[in-house]
Scaffold this motif. Structure first.
Motif, PDB file in Angstrom:
ATOM      1  N   LEU A   1      16.178  11.047  -2.662  1.00 40.27           N
ATOM      2  CA  LEU A   1      15.671   9.440  -2.674  1.00 40.27           C
ATOM      3  C   LEU A   1      15.114   9.095  -1.250  1.00 40.27           C
ATOM      4  CD1 LEU A   1      15.387   7.200  -4.770  1.00 40.27           C
ATOM      5  CD2 LEU A   1      17.574   6.730  -3.845  1.00 40.27           C
ATOM      6  N   LEU A   2      13.981   8.186  -1.297  1.00 38.30           N
ATOM      7  CA  LEU A   2      13.222   7.928  -0.213  1.00 38.30           C
ATOM      8  C   LEU A   2      14.170   7.651   0.912  1.00 38.30           C
ATOM      9  CD1 LEU A   2      10.661   6.565   0.931  1.00 38.30           C
ATOM     10  CD2 LEU A   2      11.095   4.403   0.140  1.00 38.30           C
ATOM     11  N   LYS A   3      13.770   8.197   2.203  1.00 40.38           N
ATOM     12  CA  LYS A   3      14.784   8.149   3.211  1.00 40.38           C
ATOM     13  C   LYS A   3      14.263   7.119   4.099  1.00 40.38           C
ATOM     14  CE  LYS A   3      15.250  12.903   2.355  1.00 40.38           C
ATOM     15  NZ  LYS A   3      14.249  14.140   2.382  1.00 40.38           N
TER      16      LYS A   3
ATOM     17  N   THR B   1      13.519  28.971   7.523  1.00 38.16           N
ATOM     18  CA  THR B   1      12.634  29.899   7.257  1.00 38.16           C
ATOM     19  C   THR B   1      12.622  30.170   5.747  1.00 38.16           C
ATOM     20  OG1 THR B   1      13.974  31.888   7.465  1.00 38.16           O
ATOM     21  CG2 THR B   1      12.379  31.027   9.202  1.00 38.16           C
ATOM     22  N   HIS B   2      13.787  29.630   4.846  1.00 40.94           N
ATOM     23  CA  HIS B   2      13.493  29.717   3.397  1.00 40.94           C
ATOM     24  C   HIS B   2      12.549  28.833   2.903  1.00 40.94           C
ATOM     25  CE1 HIS B   2      15.086  29.954  -0.830  1.00 40.94           C
ATOM     26  NE2 HIS B   2      15.885  30.765  -0.285  1.00 40.94           N
ATOM     27  N   PRO B   3      11.733  29.457   1.942  1.00 45.64           N
ATOM     28  CA  PRO B   3      10.637  28.757   1.448  1.00 45.64           C
ATOM     29  C   PRO B   3      11.160  27.565   0.765  1.00 45.64           C
ATOM     30  CG  PRO B   3      11.182  30.850   0.173  1.00 45.64           C
ATOM     31  CD  PRO B   3      11.992  30.648   1.349  1.00 45.64           C
ATOM     32  N   CYS B   4      12.484  27.033   0.351  1.00 35.82           N
ATOM     33  CA  CYS B   4      12.935  25.896  -0.098  1.00 35.82           C
ATOM     34  C   CYS B   4      13.029  24.774   1.003  1.00 35.82           C
ATOM     35  CB  CYS B   4      14.039  26.139  -1.053  1.00 35.82           C
ATOM     36  SG  CYS B   4      13.982  26.916  -2.283  1.00 35.82           S
ATOM     37  N   PHE B   5      12.904  25.292   2.126  1.00 36.60           N
ATOM     38  CA  PHE B   5      13.031  24.257   3.278  1.00 36.60           C
ATOM     39  C   PHE B   5      11.789  23.404   3.269  1.00 36.60           C
ATOM     40  CE2 PHE B   5      15.768  22.693   6.278  1.00 36.60           C
ATOM     41  CZ  PHE B   5      15.102  22.170   7.504  1.00 36.60           C
ATOM     42  N   LYS B   6      10.703  23.693   2.733  1.00 38.49           N
ATOM     43  CA  LYS B   6       9.518  23.195   2.578  1.00 38.49           C
ATOM     44  C   LYS B   6       9.585  22.033   1.431  1.00 38.49           C
ATOM     45  CE  LYS B   6       6.455  26.139   5.305  1.00 38.49           C
ATOM     46  NZ  LYS B   6       7.437  27.158   5.537  1.00 38.49           N
ATOM     47  N   ASP B   7      10.396  22.521   0.571  1.00 39.87           N
ATOM     48  CA  ASP B   7      10.341  21.551  -0.601  1.00 39.87           C
ATOM     49  C   ASP B   7      11.522  20.087  -0.192  1.00 39.87           C
ATOM     50  OD1 ASP B   7      11.261  23.929  -2.698  1.00 39.87           O
ATOM     51  OD2 ASP B   7       9.236  23.455  -1.985  1.00 39.87           O
ATOM     52  N   ARG B   8      10.945  19.243  -0.839  1.00 43.45           N
ATOM     53  CA  ARG B   8      11.677  17.976  -0.748  1.00 43.45           C
ATOM     54  C   ARG B   8      13.267  18.295  -1.231  1.00 43.45           C
ATOM     55  NH1 ARG B   8      10.716  11.985  -3.060  1.00 43.45           N
ATOM     56  NH2 ARG B   8      10.690  10.947  -1.120  1.00 43.45           N
TER      57      ARG B   8
ATOM     58  N   LYS C   1      10.427   7.682   5.603  1.00 45.84           N
ATOM     59  CA  LYS C   1      10.219   8.908   5.659  1.00 45.84           C
ATOM     60  C   LYS C   1       9.474   9.291   4.201  1.00 45.84           C
ATOM     61  CE  LYS C   1      13.964  10.579   8.435  1.00 45.84           C
ATOM     62  NZ  LYS C   1      14.993  11.430   8.902  1.00 45.84           N
ATOM     63  N   ASN C   2       8.041   9.025   4.451  1.00 49.10           N
ATOM     64  CA  ASN C   2       7.508   9.344   3.014  1.00 49.10           C
ATOM     65  C   ASN C   2       6.970  10.680   2.662  1.00 49.10           C
ATOM     66  OD1 ASN C   2       6.002   9.068   0.508  1.00 49.10           O
ATOM     67  ND2 ASN C   2       4.326   8.003   1.535  1.00 49.10           N
ATOM     68  N   GLU C   3       8.096  11.729   2.137  1.00 49.65           N
ATOM     69  CA  GLU C   3       7.735  13.003   1.990  1.00 49.65           C
ATOM     70  C   GLU C   3       7.250  13.380   0.479  1.00 49.65           C
ATOM     71  OE1 GLU C   3      11.599  14.346   2.364  1.00 49.65           O
ATOM     72  OE2 GLU C   3      11.509  14.587   4.468  1.00 49.65           O
ATOM     73  N   ASP C   4       6.375  14.292   0.513  1.00 51.09           N
ATOM     74  CA  ASP C   4       5.715  14.586  -0.940  1.00 51.09           C
ATOM     75  C   ASP C   4       7.012  14.772  -1.926  1.00 51.09           C
ATOM     76  OD1 ASP C   4       4.860  16.727  -2.916  1.00 51.09           O
ATOM     77  OD2 ASP C   4       3.138  15.342  -2.525  1.00 51.09           O
ATOM     78  N   ARG C   5       6.437  14.374  -3.283  1.00 45.91           N
ATOM     79  CA  ARG C   5       7.613  14.483  -4.230  1.00 45.91           C
ATOM     80  C   ARG C   5       8.035  15.746  -4.164  1.00 45.91           C
ATOM     81  NH1 ARG C   5      11.390  14.070  -7.023  1.00 45.91           N
ATOM     82  NH2 ARG C   5      11.606  13.380  -8.986  1.00 45.91           N
ATOM     83  N   VAL C   6       7.269  16.869  -4.221  1.00 46.74           N
ATOM     84  CA  VAL C   6       7.686  18.361  -4.329  1.00 46.74           C
ATOM     85  C   VAL C   6       7.757  19.105  -3.161  1.00 46.74           C
ATOM     86  CG1 VAL C   6       7.182  20.323  -5.731  1.00 46.74           C
ATOM     87  CG2 VAL C   6       6.834  18.226  -6.905  1.00 46.74           C
ATOM     88  N   LYS C   7       6.775  19.023  -2.531  1.00 49.89           N
ATOM     89  CA  LYS C   7       6.651  20.073  -1.346  1.00 49.89           C
ATOM     90  C   LYS C   7       5.923  19.215  -0.082  1.00 49.89           C
ATOM     91  CE  LYS C   7       5.107  24.512   0.142  1.00 49.89           C
ATOM     92  NZ  LYS C   7       4.477  25.978  -0.214  1.00 49.89           N
ATOM     93  N   LEU C   8       6.669  19.201   1.237  1.00 46.60           N
ATOM     94  CA  LEU C   8       6.171  18.666   2.260  1.00 46.60           C
ATOM     95  C   LEU C   8       4.788  19.279   3.032  1.00 46.60           C
ATOM     96  CD1 LEU C   8       9.075  17.698   2.121  1.00 46.60           C
ATOM     97  CD2 LEU C   8       9.313  18.088   4.433  1.00 46.60           C
ATOM     98  N   ASN C   9       3.914  18.460   3.237  1.00 42.08           N
ATOM     99  CA  ASN C   9       2.995  18.935   4.099  1.00 42.08           C
ATOM    100  C   ASN C   9       3.022  19.301   5.587  1.00 42.08           C
ATOM    101  OD1 ASN C   9       2.990  16.683   5.615  1.00 42.08           O
ATOM    102  ND2 ASN C   9       1.779  15.347   4.529  1.00 42.08           N
TER     103      ASN C   9
ATOM    104  N   VAL D   1       1.095  -1.369  -0.028  1.00 49.03           N
ATOM    105  CA  VAL D   1      -0.194   0.069   0.062  1.00 49.03           C
ATOM    106  C   VAL D   1       0.911   1.125   0.004  1.00 49.03           C
ATOM    107  CG1 VAL D   1      -1.756   1.344   1.313  1.00 49.03           C
ATOM    108  CG2 VAL D   1      -1.727  -1.398   1.040  1.00 49.03           C
ATOM    109  N   PHE D   2       1.753   1.228   0.819  1.00 46.46           N
ATOM    110  CA  PHE D   2       2.844   2.508   0.838  1.00 46.46           C
ATOM    111  C   PHE D   2       3.362   2.636  -0.297  1.00 46.46           C
ATOM    112  CE2 PHE D   2       5.737   4.850   3.231  1.00 46.46           C
ATOM    113  CZ  PHE D   2       6.780   4.917   2.705  1.00 46.46           C
ATOM    114  N   GLN D   3       3.691   1.553  -1.133  1.00 47.02           N
ATOM    115  CA  GLN D   3       4.504   1.743  -2.307  1.00 47.02           C
ATOM    116  C   GLN D   3       3.584   2.393  -3.268  1.00 47.02           C
ATOM    117  OE1 GLN D   3       5.353  -1.666  -4.636  1.00 47.02           O
ATOM    118  NE2 GLN D   3       7.484  -1.151  -4.686  1.00 47.02           N
ATOM    119  N   LYS D   4       2.246   2.552  -3.299  1.00 48.75           N
ATOM    120  CA  LYS D   4       1.552   2.925  -4.259  1.00 48.75           C
ATOM    121  C   LYS D   4       1.762   4.518  -4.255  1.00 48.75           C
ATOM    122  CE  LYS D   4      -1.935  -0.621  -5.077  1.00 48.75           C
ATOM    123  NZ  LYS D   4      -2.614  -1.220  -3.760  1.00 48.75           N
ATOM    124  N   SER D   5       1.967   5.049  -2.967  1.00 49.67           N
ATOM    125  CA  SER D   5       1.809   6.618  -2.818  1.00 49.67           C
ATOM    126  C   SER D   5       3.315   7.035  -3.265  1.00 49.67           C
ATOM    127  CB  SER D   5       1.595   6.949  -1.484  1.00 49.67           C
ATOM    128  OG  SER D   5       2.690   6.283  -0.421  1.00 49.67           O
TER     129      SER D   5
END
Lengths: 403, 741
Positions: free
Chosen positions: B102-104, B734-741, B391-399, A191-195
């Motif tokens: 890459l996925l951490k 506080t730099h905007p890029c710190f919220k980016d992956r 740590k599953n961070e969003d591809r572009v910007k962290l929530n 499931v994790f992989q899908k995201s």
């Protein structure tokens, strides 16, 4: 090094073991390793022949081996050794390294062999010591640099090989639970992989691969948990704890049984730091004798002990010769090494080390003065000949030729 | 105009219209980098598609072109415009195609801290898990991490250990036990007993110790120790080591703490989290002697005299409210499904879908476990789950949640606490709130974890203690001084960060941080006590800054000799941030640099080969300039060649030191002062490097091309105030890029 090869070498590739029946199934000869380390070393003038090459003249300590071909190395250097206190560098004899200020080390060569040769046997390795003194006694180190427990109790060692430890029910329960956890996290990972994005998906492959490999390992454990241990008529005898000869003999017997029953293919036995001991009803102090200061009477007494040791080991090798494994003998299939962490215990010299090799299907018969070559080169040669796929041992890439 | 053209060219990087690049390569590169010559083991006469796909190669090409290292000075040179345009095209290609972050996975340090912070315990889990490597870059970066089957096995074992320790079958029985002198044991080497005291006199490694054979730890838990003792023959503070291991065989000891003790203290107290079967012993770490030749009773030096020990425990674990809400008997968590959801939320901070929960619940129910066994099983499952380990961070910007997790991982090597979680939105949306929260987090003692981890990985401080200085040569060096050397960079960094001092202090400072041991070593006047304090240096003092610290000078030497090359590499790699890769195809012969020979002459052989000289023109002068600092980091006027006579004696042969060297740009260096001057002139590069390291650590990934612009930006905002360090860290988060992956 790509990820896959890292994983493969770190993981456990499993083949369920072949049935052990002498000669019934044509299987390629197995490779085994038997290492003996004598902490208080040997009196080298009586050990190492004076002439190099083949046709060397026999020495007092090697005479028990006269019918067994040997390869004799001397003057080996242990590159990691620094001046330690007393005996501390001795812990680096099989790893060719010692970190004086820390209790950690690097993996010893026998454990590298165990990682590789141990996939088909119940135990990856059996580490024994013929003596109760555990000080400076760690010679076996695992991949994390931590000591591998060396069993000093013959009863416990025997129990490990032949006795029942935890009930099968309890062990099976544990294995079922662990398998369950793997199932649960594996489903979650899908499931994790899908995201994940494409590259991260590939990275997560490691997780799946690792789960699969651990499942195989659990299967292997389950196999052994539910398989009876071998039986034997041998009973370790009770002996006075200071009786060095009985202690050594018992441990050698256990080593033989371990190899003979294919419970393991790597056995390491250390004769550790001995102080007071009994030999033929005489009490003496081994450590004091090793500091003989060239005094004749002390050397004689020391040689008494060392002859006893060599005599027992040579008898063991004889037994190996007579134990048939398929079309070869246990001696042919087992690389047998005798070494010591000090070139001279008298001087606490941790270099100029001896190494005596028998068995392993080598063409033995030479006495070689290595002139300070690193012992890691010898270990690397042995590992390569045991079919361990490595190119260097502890940064050493060159090898010493045996035959 | 030009840039638009090149952008169009780059959009499809497989396009055959990358003419400028290939014309360039054919004109200036392939004469040496073709099939026949393959200089430096490199071929550039390869098909276009292949070349452009190898991002590392492209980065390398840009690197050597920008630094004018290639083409070599004697070969045909491109025009500046040609070079610039190729650099631009290749840079854009890399930017467009590289994978960022890459996925951490959490490191084993983080794993340990997360478990301990979540449950309010002090488990030692680190050694159960395999080490995360950090030869290049930080070990928290996904591209350097692997997860092996062995690691997976260990995660299972560690999870089992955690659940069994926290939720054992039997409840613990609290006991108080007292022990007196008859119960105390040593090794009879330097220790002795009188009627009312057990006395330790020496620090003989792996021998001298005090232990209590009758003290048996029967179950896991936290134990409180109270020793009544006094110091004999001295008013000075002493350091006592606390060790765990089979006390009959002290080579097995693991040192878990070193505690300062003054006579006025009267009692030595500490808490230890122990497992069943653990044995505890004390060692006299600050003893001035290893052995007492005459009778120890006659020894007139400092001694420790022990009278009594009281041990209480195991003390009840005070689980935090968050966990108690799951474990206490409340009606709200009456189904397995609810429990699973609660545990996942507590440890991973996120929710999993009902479908996932049901799947897990089904498997657990099938096992027919008791309630306690069920709880352990769920906990173990979560600790092995990818939601916990990765740590599953969003591809572009962290929530919001991942941003808070990033802050906690950066500053605490752990998970957010309740306060950070309650401010997660504010911190994400408002820079003032973010700054305040970060300041709070820095003040929390947990931030020491970040500093220690960062320094250890950046400056390889673990190597400082690897070699023990040879006692025959360095008669007065104490192991406590070496330990202090290893801590010095941490305290130095901490001082600069917490007091918002200028980053220029890393290059040279008018102060150092030291304790009593280190102040004695550096001869900077007497500092009292084991704790590190700021000591001001007189004008022109040798020390100050990172490169004058003994730890660096020691770790780049072996037992008897310094290694100028290792020192030069350390400076270039860690201070300048240069990538140091040894040449591929060169047989490097080990130079014999033992004292008496003219080292400079030997090293000048590097100039004979272009391949060698490329890097050694930078490395060698830096190292040579430091030759006046011996293998333990002390100043010396002459080389002292050591010849070993036997295990007790050595012989010395002195010879003069020539530490003058010429840099590539013609400038001369010859000593610490002139070297620091060079570093000072290069401060832009150095400060940007330190910022880059911090950036890489905080974002848990390697820098990509875009990041260099951000670093540059931050550098320039810090410049007017002379690069204050805490401001730098705040500017970064506080730099905007710190919220980016």
């Amino acid at each position: 090094m790509n990820r896959k090869s890292i994983l493969k070498s770190a993981g456990v590739t499993l083949l369920l073991p072949n049935l052990l029946s002498a000669g019934a199934i044509l299987t390629p000869p197995k490779k085994r390793l038997f290492t003996v380390v004598n902490h208080l070393s040997f009196y080298q003038p009586a050990l190492i022949p004076k002439t190099e090459g083949r046709n060397y003249e026999q020495t007092a300590l090697l005479s028990p081996f006269k019918d067994l071909p040997l390869s004799i190395f001397s003057q080996l250097d242990n590159p990691g050794v620094q001046l330690g206190n007393g005996h501390t560098p001795s812990v680096g004899i099989l790893s060719g390294f010692f970190n004086v200020l820390d209790r950690k080390n690097k993996i010893s060569f026998d454990q590298i062999a165990a990682n590789h040769l141990g996939t088909e046997t119940r135990f990856e390795s059996i580490c024994l010591q013929a003596g109760t003194n555990l000080n400076f006694s760690q010679v076996c180190w695992n991949r994390d640099g931590l000591p591998v427990y060396q069993e000093s109790s013959p009863e416990k060692a025997f129990q490990k090989l032949f006795g029942i430890e935890q009930s099968q029910a309890i062990q099976n329960q544990r294995l079922i639970k662990e398998k369950s956890i793997l199932d649960m996290v594996s489903a979650q990972a899908k499931v994790f992989q899908k995201s994940l994005n494409q590259e991260d998906k590939q990275k997560l492959d490691e997780y799946f691969t690792s789960i699969r490999e651990v499942e195989k390992k659990l299967l292997k454990e389950k196999y052994w948990v539910n398989r009876d241990k071998p039986k034997t008529n041998y009973k370790p005898e009770n002996f006075p704890i200071l009786a060095l000869d009985h202690y050594l003999q018992t441990m050698l017997d256990i080593a033989k049984l371990a190899l003979q029953t294919d419970s393991t293919r790597v056995v390491t036995l250390q004769i550790p730091f001995w102080e007071y001991f009994e030999l033929e009803d005489k009490k003496d102090h081994y450590h004091h004798l090793s500091h003989h200061g060239m005094k004749e009477d002390k050397v004689t007494k020391l040689l008494n002990i060392e002859s006893m040791i060599m005599s027992k080991i040579s008898k063991l090798y004889q037994d190996f010769c007579e134990i048939k494994m398929g079309s070869s003998s246990l001696l042919d299939e087992t690389t047998c090494l005798i070494t010591a962490p000090m070139g001279s215990a008298n001087a606490h010299d941790f270099n100029r080390l001896p190494a005596i090799i028998a068995g392993g299907n080598y063409k033995h018969g030479r006495n070689i003065f290595t002139n300070g070559k690193p012992i890691n080169s010898l270990y690397l040669r042995l590992l390569k000949d045991l079919d361990v796929p490595i190119n260097s041992f502890n940064h050493e890439k060159s090898t010493l030729e045996i035959s | 105009m030009k840039s638009i053209l090149y952008f169009l060219v780059c959009v499809n990087f497989l396009s055959a219209t990358d003419e400028p690049v290939f014309t360039f390569i054919n004109n200036y590169c392939t004469k040496c980098h073709d099939e026949d010559l393959q200089k430096g083991d490199l071929r550039l006469d390869i098909p276009q598609e292949e070349l452009l796909k190898d991002l590392n190669l492209l980065k390398n090409i840009v690197n050597v072109l920008s630094k004018n290292e290639m083409p070599p000075a004697k070969k045909k040179q491109p025009s500046p415009e040609e070079k610039d345009s190729v650099i631009k095209i290749l840079t854009q290609t890399v930017k467009d195609n590289q994978v960022v972050g890459l996925l951490k996975r959490i490191t084993r340090e983080e794993y340990n801290h997360i478990v301990n912070d979540t449950f309010n315990v002090k488990l030692d889990l680190k050694e159960m898990l395999p080490k995360d490597h950090s030869e290049h870059g930080f070990n928290r970066s996904g591209s350097h991490q692997t997860l092996s089957p062995y690691a997976m096995m260990q995660y299972i074992k560690a999870a089992n250990y955690v659940s069994q320790s926290l939720f054992p079958d039997r409840s613990t029985t609290f006991q108080t036990k007292t022990y007196g002198v008859p119960d105390f044991n040593g090794t009879q080497r330097g220790d002795y007993k009188t009627n009312d005291a057990f006395v330790l006199t020496t620090n003989y490694p792996w021998r001298s110790n005090l232990h209590v054979p009758n003290l048996k730890i029967e179950e896991f838990g936290e134990y409180h120790f109270e020793y009544v003792l006094k110091i004999l023959n001295s008013d000075n503070q002493q350091i006592i080591g606390v060790n765990i291991g089979d006390a009959r065989f002290p080579t097995n000891f693991k040192k878990v703490m070193q505690l300062p003790f003054k006579t006025s203290d009267q009692k030595l107290t500490f808490d230890l989290t122990l497992n069943a079967g653990d044995e505890v012993s004390l060692t006299f770490d600050s003893s001035k002697t290893w052995s007492v030749d005459s009778k120890p009773t006659m020894y007139h030096g400092e001694k420790l005299s022990f009278e009594k020990l009281t041990v209480t425990g195991p003390h009840k674990i005070n689980l935090p409210k968050k966990i108690q809400a799951i474990t206490s008997n409340t009606a709200q968590l009456d189904t397995v499904e609810k429990k699973i959801k609660a545990w996942v939320k507590a440890l991973c901070f996120n929710d999993i879908s009902d479908a996932e929960v049901d799947d897990v619940a089904e498997k657990i129910k099938a096992l027919n476990l008791s309630e306690l066994e069920q709880r352990r099983m769920i906990l173990e499952f979560v600790l092995c789950s990818p939601y916990f380990l990765y740590k599953n961070e969003d591809r572009v910007k962290l929530n919001e949640l991942d941003f808070s997790k990033r802050l906690a991982s950066f500053l605490w090597n752990s998970i957010p606490d309740d306060q950070l979680m309650s401010h997660a939105s504010a911190v994400y949306q408002n820079n003032t709130a973010l700054e305040n929260e970060v300041k709070r987090m820095l003040l929390d003692p947990k931030s020491d974890r970040f500093i220690e981890d960062f320094i250890q990985q950046w400056l390889s401080t673990d190597r400082i203690e690897v070699l023990a200085p040879d006692m025959r040569v360095y008669k007065t060096i104490h192991s406590l001084q070496i330990k202090a050397m290893a801590k010095e960079p941490v305290y130095f960094f901490k001082e600069i960060l917490h007091h918002n001092l200028s980053m220029m202090n890393f290059i040279d400072s008018d102060f150092i941080m030291c304790n009593d041991q280190l102040s004695e070593f550096y001869h900077v006047g007497k500092v009292e006590g084991h704790d590190f304090k700021r000591v001001k240096l007189e004008n022109g003092h040798l020390r100050g800054g990172l490169i004058s610290q003994a730890g660096f000078l020691k770790q780049t030497s072996n037992a008897f000799e310094t290694s100028p090359i290792q020192r030069g590499v350390w400076i270039l790699k860690n201070i300048y941030g240069e990538e140091m890769i040894p040449p591929a195809n060169v047989q490097i012969e080990e130079p014999d640099i033992r004292g008496a020979k003219n080292l400079k002459e030997i090293m000048s052989l590097h100039q004979k080969s272009n391949e060698c000289y490329r890097c050694h023109s930078k490395i060698d002068p830096f190292g040579l300039a430091l030759e006046h600092f011996d293998p333990v980091g002390q100043y010396r006027n002459e080389y002292r060649k050591v010849t070993i006579i036997d295990t007790e004696k050595v012989a010395f042969e002195n010879s003069p030191i020539d530490s003058k060297a010429k840099l590539k740009n013609g400038q001369m260096v010859s000593d610490m002062a002139s070297l620091k001057k060079v570093l000072s002139e290069d401060h832009e590069k150095i400060i940007k490097n330190i910022l880059s390291r911090l950036y890489s650590y905080s974002k848990a990934r390697e820098l990509c091309y875009q990041d260099h612009e951000i670093i540059n930006e931050i550098y320039h905002t810090l410049k007017p105030q002379n690069f204050l360090f805490k401001d730098a860290l705040l500017a970064m988060v506080t730099h905007p890029c710190f919220k980016d992956r």
